[in-house]
Design a protein around this motif. Structure first.
Motif, mmCIF file in Angstrom:
data_model
loop_
_atom_site.group_PDB
_atom_site.id
_atom_site.type_symbol
_atom_site.label_atom_id
_atom_site.label_comp_id
_atom_site.label_asym_id
_atom_site.label_seq_id
_atom_site.Cartn_x
_atom_site.Cartn_y
_atom_site.Cartn_z
ATOM 1 N N ASP A 291 0.836 -1.438 0.060
ATOM 2 C CA ASP A 291 0.047 -0.096 -0.123
ATOM 3 C C ASP A 291 0.919 1.321 0.032
ATOM 4 O OD1 ASP A 291 -1.577 2.212 1.032
ATOM 5 O OD2 ASP A 291 -3.168 0.896 1.466
ATOM 6 N N PRO A 292 0.699 2.293 -0.852
ATOM 7 C CA PRO A 292 1.417 3.465 -0.970
ATOM 8 C C PRO A 292 1.336 4.343 0.530
ATOM 9 C CG PRO A 292 -0.660 3.572 -2.114
ATOM 10 C CD PRO A 292 -0.574 2.278 -1.856
ATOM 11 N N ASN A 293 0.314 4.313 1.238
ATOM 12 C CA ASN A 293 0.439 4.790 2.294
ATOM 13 C C ASN A 293 1.515 4.321 3.365
ATOM 14 O OD1 ASN A 293 -1.703 6.779 1.631
ATOM 15 N ND2 ASN A 293 -3.395 5.011 2.062
ATOM 16 N N THR A 294 1.478 2.854 3.363
ATOM 17 C CA THR A 294 2.361 2.124 4.128
ATOM 18 C C THR A 294 3.820 2.433 3.973
ATOM 19 O OG1 THR A 294 0.781 0.312 4.519
ATOM 20 C CG2 THR A 294 3.111 -0.164 5.139
ATOM 21 N N VAL A 295 4.055 2.446 2.675
ATOM 22 C CA VAL A 295 5.316 2.947 2.389
ATOM 23 C C VAL A 295 5.752 4.232 2.353
ATOM 24 C CG1 VAL A 295 7.169 2.931 0.311
ATOM 25 C CG2 VAL A 295 5.528 1.118 0.564
ATOM 26 N N GLU A 296 4.890 5.139 2.116
ATOM 27 C CA GLU A 296 5.130 6.608 2.322
ATOM 28 C C GLU A 296 5.584 6.976 3.628
ATOM 29 O OE1 GLU A 296 2.104 8.123 -0.063
ATOM 30 O OE2 GLU A 296 2.983 7.695 -2.041
ATOM 31 N N ASN A 297 4.735 6.260 4.444
ATOM 32 C CA ASN A 297 4.928 6.664 6.022
ATOM 33 C C ASN A 297 6.159 5.976 6.945
ATOM 34 O OD1 ASN A 297 2.629 8.406 6.004
ATOM 35 N ND2 ASN A 297 1.027 6.777 6.195
ATOM 36 N N ASN A 298 6.614 5.129 5.940
ATOM 37 C CA ASN A 298 7.813 4.293 6.706
ATOM 38 C C ASN A 298 9.141 4.644 5.683
ATOM 39 O OD1 ASN A 298 9.648 2.539 7.761
ATOM 40 N ND2 ASN A 298 7.892 1.106 8.371
ATOM 41 N N LEU A 299 10.004 5.226 6.035
ATOM 42 C CA LEU A 299 11.237 5.573 5.215
ATOM 43 C C LEU A 299 12.250 4.186 5.445
ATOM 44 C CD1 LEU A 299 12.216 9.151 6.477
ATOM 45 C CD2 LEU A 299 10.857 8.375 4.671
ATOM 46 N N ASN A 300 12.147 3.446 6.103
ATOM 47 C CA ASN A 300 13.012 2.226 6.011
ATOM 48 C C ASN A 300 12.751 1.363 4.902
ATOM 49 O OD1 ASN A 300 14.145 2.800 8.543
ATOM 50 N ND2 ASN A 300 12.552 1.996 9.757
ATOM 51 N N PHE A 301 11.498 1.378 4.088
ATOM 52 C CA PHE A 301 11.194 0.611 3.050
ATOM 53 C C PHE A 301 11.897 1.179 1.846
ATOM 54 C CE2 PHE A 301 7.059 -0.478 5.185
ATOM 55 C CZ PHE A 301 7.741 -1.363 5.992
ATOM 56 N N LYS A 302 12.431 0.314 1.166
ATOM 57 C CA LYS A 302 13.327 0.686 -0.025
ATOM 58 C C LYS A 302 12.586 -0.061 -1.036
ATOM 59 C CE LYS A 302 16.039 3.350 2.502
ATOM 60 N NZ LYS A 302 15.995 4.927 2.366
ATOM 61 N N SER A 303 11.742 0.699 -2.069
ATOM 62 C CA SER A 303 11.057 0.258 -3.093
ATOM 63 C C SER A 303 11.620 0.257 -4.536
ATOM 64 C CB SER A 303 9.623 0.979 -3.205
ATOM 65 O OG SER A 303 8.955 0.491 -4.196
ATOM 66 N N ASN A 304 11.278 -0.833 -5.198
ATOM 67 C CA ASN A 304 11.516 -0.839 -6.454
ATOM 68 C C ASN A 304 10.908 0.245 -7.514
ATOM 69 O OD1 ASN A 304 12.261 -4.040 -5.568
ATOM 70 N ND2 ASN A 304 13.645 -3.083 -6.714
ATOM 71 N N GLY A 305 9.968 1.037 -6.580
ATOM 72 C CA GLY A 305 9.444 1.933 -7.838
ATOM 73 C C GLY A 305 7.653 1.739 -7.770
ATOM 74 N N LYS A 306 6.974 2.512 -8.023
ATOM 75 C CA LYS A 306 5.735 2.408 -8.107
ATOM 76 C C LYS A 306 5.082 1.228 -9.217
ATOM 77 C CE LYS A 306 4.636 7.235 -6.540
ATOM 78 N NZ LYS A 306 4.064 8.518 -7.052
ATOM 79 N N TYR A 307 3.956 0.957 -8.940
ATOM 80 C CA TYR A 307 3.377 -0.145 -9.584
ATOM 81 C C TYR A 307 1.907 -0.098 -9.728
ATOM 82 C CZ TYR A 307 1.560 -4.676 -11.461
ATOM 83 O OH TYR A 307 0.761 -5.378 -12.043
ATOM 84 N N HIS A 308 1.485 0.430 -11.251
ATOM 85 C CA HIS A 308 0.063 0.737 -11.334
ATOM 86 C C HIS A 308 -0.847 -0.388 -11.940
ATOM 87 C CE1 HIS A 308 2.260 4.535 -11.197
ATOM 88 N NE2 HIS A 308 1.031 5.034 -10.658
ATOM 89 N N SER A 309 -1.714 -0.834 -11.514
ATOM 90 C CA SER A 309 -2.657 -1.917 -11.989
ATOM 91 C C SER A 309 -4.184 -2.064 -11.477
ATOM 92 C CB SER A 309 -1.957 -3.276 -11.718
ATOM 93 O OG SER A 309 -2.835 -4.141 -12.001
ATOM 94 N N THR A 310 -4.943 -1.985 -12.418
ATOM 95 C CA THR A 310 -6.468 -2.407 -11.639
ATOM 96 C C THR A 310 -6.677 -3.620 -10.862
ATOM 97 O OG1 THR A 310 -6.979 -3.722 -13.738
ATOM 98 C CG2 THR A 310 -7.294 -1.333 -13.834
ATOM 99 N N SER A 311 -5.778 -4.522 -10.875
ATOM 100 C CA SER A 311 -5.617 -5.574 -9.921
ATOM 101 C C SER A 311 -5.493 -5.373 -8.459
ATOM 102 C CB SER A 311 -4.456 -6.761 -10.656
ATOM 103 O OG SER A 311 -3.284 -6.189 -9.959
ATOM 104 N N LEU A 312 -5.035 -4.069 -7.990
ATOM 105 C CA LEU A 312 -4.602 -3.748 -6.777
ATOM 106 C C LEU A 312 -5.829 -3.081 -6.413
ATOM 107 C CD1 LEU A 312 -1.201 -2.133 -7.356
ATOM 108 C CD2 LEU A 312 -1.791 -4.457 -6.842
#
Length: 352
Positions: A291-312
Motif C-alpha cells: 500500500d502506498p500509504n504504508t511505504v510513504e509513512n515508513n522511510l525504512n522501506f526501499k521500494s523498486n518503484g511504483k506499480y499501477h494496476s487495476t488488480s490492486l
C-alpha cells in the motif's frame, strides 16, 4: 528488417503482432485506409491474447466487441484503454465498409493509440517495470513515400491534435464515451445487486474461513500427487498454481497473511495481525506490492518503484499515464522465498 521501430518491444510478446504493426507504420501515410483496417486487426489479436490470459475464452468464443466490453466489465482494462480499443475498432470497421478518403489525423491518432495500448499491455502482462520508449511519429524522410506532405507539414498538422485532451475528439469518440457511460451504469447496478446478495452473517463468515483452510490443506496433499495446487477463488474463477507459487503461499501463511482472492495478475493477502493488505504479482521473479500509504509513512522501506494496476483493488488510485485514476502501490522484488520470508517478518514488526 525493421530498423529502429517504435514498436520493437512488441516482439517480446508476439512476433506476429510486431510484423503487423511494422506494416501499419510503413504504410500509415501512403495507405491510410488500409492502416485503419490493419490497426483494428492488431487490437483484435491483442485483445484475444488478453481475453485468454484472463480466462474469458474457456466457455465459448467471443466477438471482438464482446471481448472489449467483457474486459472492461471484469476490470481487466481501465477506462482509457477501453475507449482507445473501441475507437480503433469502430474506425477500422468504418474503413472496411466505406471507401471515402480517410482523415490523416485519424491514422496518426490510431498510431498513437496503438503505441499506448501496446505499452500498457507490456507493463501489465509482460514486465511491470518496462520503461516505454519516447513516442515519435512515423514520418518518412526518404524518397519512397508518395504522400505530398513533408515532415515539417506533418509536425504542424499533428502536434496540436496529439497534445489535445481526449475530451476534444470526433463524434465517434463521443459515441464511444456514451457507450462507456452506459456500461458503467450497468456495472454499478450489478455491483449493488451482488453486494446485497453476498451479505452474510458472522456464522457464514466463520464457515467460509473453515472451508478456505480445508481447501488449502487439501491442496497441499494433492501437490504430492499432482505437482500443482488448486485454490478456490469464487464461483466465477478458479486458479491452478505451480509448486513454486504454492511455496510462496505458505510463506505468506507462515507470516500471518491470509489468502483473500486472486486474479491472473496478482494475489491479494491480508495480515491477521494488523489488517495490512499486499499483493503478490504473477511474475517469474518474486514481486509484491505494498500500500502506498504504508511505504510513504515508513522511510525504512526501499521500494523498486511504483506499480499501477487495476488488480490492486484495495489500494488508492491516482492518475498515471491515462485519463482516469488507477490503483497503485510500491513494488518490492526478492531473489528467493527466504528473502520474502525475512521481509514479511520485518513488515509485521514495523507495523505493530
Amino acid at each position: 528488417m525493421h530498423k529502429h521501430s517504435l514498436f520493437e518491444f512488441v516482439g517480446q510478446f508476439s512476433s506476429e503482432l510486431f510484423e503487423l504493426v511494422c506494416r501499419i507504420e510503413n504504410q500509415l501515410l501512403d495507405q491510410p485506409l488500409a492502416s485503419l483496417i490493419q490497426a483494428r486487426l492488431y487490437t483484435e489479436q491483442l485483445v484475444k491474447i488478453i481475453s485468454k490470459e484472463e480466462g474469458f475464452e474457456d466457455i465459448y468464443p467471443l466477438k471482438h466487441s464482446e471481448r472489449i466490453h467483457k474486459l472492461y466489465r471484469q476490470n481487466a482494462v481501465e477506462e482509457d484503454i477501453y475507449l482507445k480499443l473501441e475507437w480503433i475498432r469502430k474506425k477500422g470497421n468504418k474503413a472496411a465498409h466505406d471507401i471515402k478518403e480517410v482523415n490523416i489525423t485519424d491514422v496518426l491518432q490510431v498510431h498513437k493509440f496503438l503505441f499506448e495500448i501496446s505499452v500498457w499491455y507490456m507493463q501489465v502482462y509482460v514486465s511491470y517495470d518496462f520503461e516505454e520508449p519516447i513516442y515519435k511519429l512515423p514520418i518518412k524522410t526518404d524518397q519512397e513515400t508518395t504522400n505530398p506532405l513533408e515532415a515539417k507539414d506533418l509536425d504542424v498538422l499533428i502536434k496540436p491534435y496529439v497534445d489535445q485532451t481526449m475530451q476534444k475528439m470526433d463524434e465517434m469518440w463521443l459515441e464511444v464515451q456514451r457507450q462507456l457511460e452506459a456500461i458503467k451504469e450497468e456495472k454499478k447496478r450489478v455491483q449493488t445487486e451482488a453486494a446485497i446478495t453476498e451479505a452474510v452473517s458472522p456464522q457464514q463468515l466463520e464457515i467460509a474461513a473453515t472451508v478456505e483452510k480445508e481447501i488449502l490443506a487439501s491442496s497441499q496433499e494433492n501437490q504430492q500427487v499432482l505437482g500443482v495446487k488448486q485454490i478456490e477463488l469464487n464461483e466465477e474463477d478458479k486458479m491452478t498454481i505451480s509448486e513454486e507459487m504454492a511455496i510462496l503461499y505458505r510463506v505468506f501463511k507462515r507470516n500471518n497473511f491470509n489468502f483473500k482472492k486472486a486474479t491472473s495478475k496478482a494475489t491479494e493477502f491480508k495480515s491477521i495481525k494488523n489488517g495490512e493488505v499486499l499483493y503478490l504479482l504473477t511474475n517469474k521473479e518474486i514481486s509484491i506490492v505494498l500500500d502506498p500509504n504504508t511505504v510513504e509513512n515508513n522511510l525504512n522501506f526501499k521500494s523498486n518503484g511504483k506499480y499501477h494496476s487495476t488488480s490492486l483493488k484495495q489500494f488508492p488510485k491516482k492518475l498515471n499515464k491515462g485519463q482516469t485514476p488507477i490503483n497503485y502501490g510500491y513494488s518490492f522484488k526478492f531473489k528467493t522465498e527466504e528473502e520474502l520470508d525475512a521481509f514479511l517478518r520485518s513488515l509485521n514488526d514495523s507495523l505493530i
